[in-house]
Design a protein around this motif. Structure first.
Motif, PDB file in Angstrom:
ATOM      1  N   GLY A  32       0.807  -1.218   0.000  1.00 51.64           N
ATOM      2  CA  GLY A  32       0.000   0.000   0.000  1.00 51.64           C
ATOM      3  C   GLY A  32       0.837   1.264   0.000  1.00 51.64           C
ATOM      4  O   GLY A  32       0.540   2.220  -0.723  1.00 51.64           O
ATOM      5  N   ILE A  33       1.900   1.277   0.791  1.00 51.28           N
ATOM      6  CA  ILE A  33       2.781   2.452   0.828  1.00 51.28           C
ATOM      7  C   ILE A  33       3.414   2.681  -0.543  1.00 51.28           C
ATOM      8  O   ILE A  33       3.441   3.810  -1.043  1.00 51.28           O
ATOM      9  CB  ILE A  33       3.849   2.303   1.926  1.00 51.28           C
ATOM     10  CG1 ILE A  33       3.196   2.452   3.302  1.00 51.28           C
ATOM     11  CG2 ILE A  33       4.970   3.334   1.748  1.00 51.28           C
ATOM     12  CD1 ILE A  33       4.103   2.093   4.466  1.00 51.28           C
ATOM     13  N   HIS A  34       3.894   1.616  -1.171  1.00 47.49           N
ATOM     14  CA  HIS A  34       4.479   1.763  -2.508  1.00 47.49           C
ATOM     15  C   HIS A  34       3.451   2.294  -3.494  1.00 47.49           C
ATOM     16  O   HIS A  34       3.783   3.141  -4.333  1.00 47.49           O
ATOM     17  CB  HIS A  34       5.049   0.439  -2.986  1.00 47.49           C
ATOM     18  CG  HIS A  34       6.336   0.073  -2.321  1.00 47.49           C
ATOM     19  ND1 HIS A  34       6.900  -1.165  -2.444  1.00 47.49           N
ATOM     20  CD2 HIS A  34       7.172   0.764  -1.518  1.00 47.49           C
ATOM     21  CE1 HIS A  34       8.029  -1.218  -1.756  1.00 47.49           C
ATOM     22  NE2 HIS A  34       8.210  -0.048  -1.177  1.00 47.49           N
ATOM     23  N   ALA A  35       2.220   1.822  -3.407  1.00 44.51           N
ATOM     24  CA  ALA A  35       1.159   2.329  -4.285  1.00 44.51           C
ATOM     25  C   ALA A  35       0.922   3.816  -4.034  1.00 44.51           C
ATOM     26  O   ALA A  35       0.759   4.598  -4.986  1.00 44.51           O
ATOM     27  CB  ALA A  35      -0.127   1.536  -4.078  1.00 44.51           C
ATOM     28  N   GLY A  36       0.909   4.223  -2.776  1.00 44.15           N
ATOM     29  CA  GLY A  36       0.725   5.634  -2.450  1.00 44.15           C
ATOM     30  C   GLY A  36       1.879   6.491  -2.931  1.00 44.15           C
ATOM     31  O   GLY A  36       1.680   7.575  -3.483  1.00 44.15           O
ATOM     32  N   LEU A  37       3.095   6.008  -2.742  1.00 45.96           N
ATOM     33  CA  LEU A  37       4.270   6.767  -3.196  1.00 45.96           C
ATOM     34  C   LEU A  37       4.306   6.893  -4.716  1.00 45.96           C
ATOM     35  O   LEU A  37       4.805   7.884  -5.245  1.00 45.96           O
ATOM     36  CB  LEU A  37       5.552   6.101  -2.692  1.00 45.96           C
ATOM     37  CG  LEU A  37       5.797   6.177  -1.189  1.00 45.96           C
ATOM     38  CD1 LEU A  37       7.012   5.334  -0.804  1.00 45.96           C
ATOM     39  CD2 LEU A  37       5.972   7.625  -0.729  1.00 45.96           C
ATOM     40  N   SER A  38       3.755   5.897  -5.409  1.00 43.72           N
ATOM     41  CA  SER A  38       3.776   5.934  -6.879  1.00 43.72           C
ATOM     42  C   SER A  38       2.874   7.024  -7.451  1.00 43.72           C
ATOM     43  O   SER A  38       2.977   7.354  -8.626  1.00 43.72           O
ATOM     44  CB  SER A  38       3.391   4.570  -7.459  1.00 43.72           C
ATOM     45  OG  SER A  38       2.004   4.338  -7.303  1.00 43.72           O
ATOM     46  N   THR A  39       2.009   7.611  -6.626  1.00 44.78           N
ATOM     47  CA  THR A  39       1.137   8.684  -7.104  1.00 44.78           C
ATOM     48  C   THR A  39       1.864  10.022  -7.196  1.00 44.78           C
ATOM     49  O   THR A  39       1.358  10.957  -7.797  1.00 44.78           O
ATOM     50  CB  THR A  39      -0.103   8.850  -6.203  1.00 44.78           C
ATOM     51  OG1 THR A  39       0.310   9.290  -4.901  1.00 44.78           O
ATOM     52  CG2 THR A  39      -0.886   7.550  -6.093  1.00 44.78           C
TER      53      THR A  39
END
Length: 115
Positions: free
Chosen positions: A74-81
């Protein structure tokens, strides 16, 4: 939250104990919180608190859902934004490292501590 960030030298935000029962929902929440926390803190250094403990049956925490793997996804998905990772993002804070087993340490090394 923004007012506290103005007063703090650093924030460590607990991102678990949500009672969520589904992995994808938790990953989505982690992605949303990652973006929101980094936006809301407006430059205050931030560590994102992730779960690494096994409190089964307590109602507020499901270790099959709220765990290191789903939190990091989830953190990686958030950072990818973000076009560029915000400078106030300092990484994660494990709670609690003394309960982590070897597979969890290996997952952390392979999926978070990469150069």
């Amino acid at each position: 939250f923004r007012r506290i960030a103005e007063l703090a030298d650093q924030m460590v935000v607990m991102m678990y104990d949500t009672s969520i029962k589904y992995k994808k929902f938790y990953q989505h929440l982690m992605a949303s919180w990652t973006k929101e926390v980094l936006d809301w803190t407006q430059g205050t250094p931030v560590l994102l608190g992730v779960p690494a403990y096994q409190d089964k049956g307590v109602g507020y925490h499901n270790p099959d859902v709220e765990n290191l793997q789903n939190a990091i996804l989830g953190i990686h998905a958030g950072l990818s934004t973000f076009e560029k990772i915000p400078s106030n993002y300092q990484g994660i804070s494990l709670y609690c490292e003394w309960e982590m087993d070897e597979p969890e340490w290996q997952y952390l090394k392979e999926h978070f501590l990469k150069p």
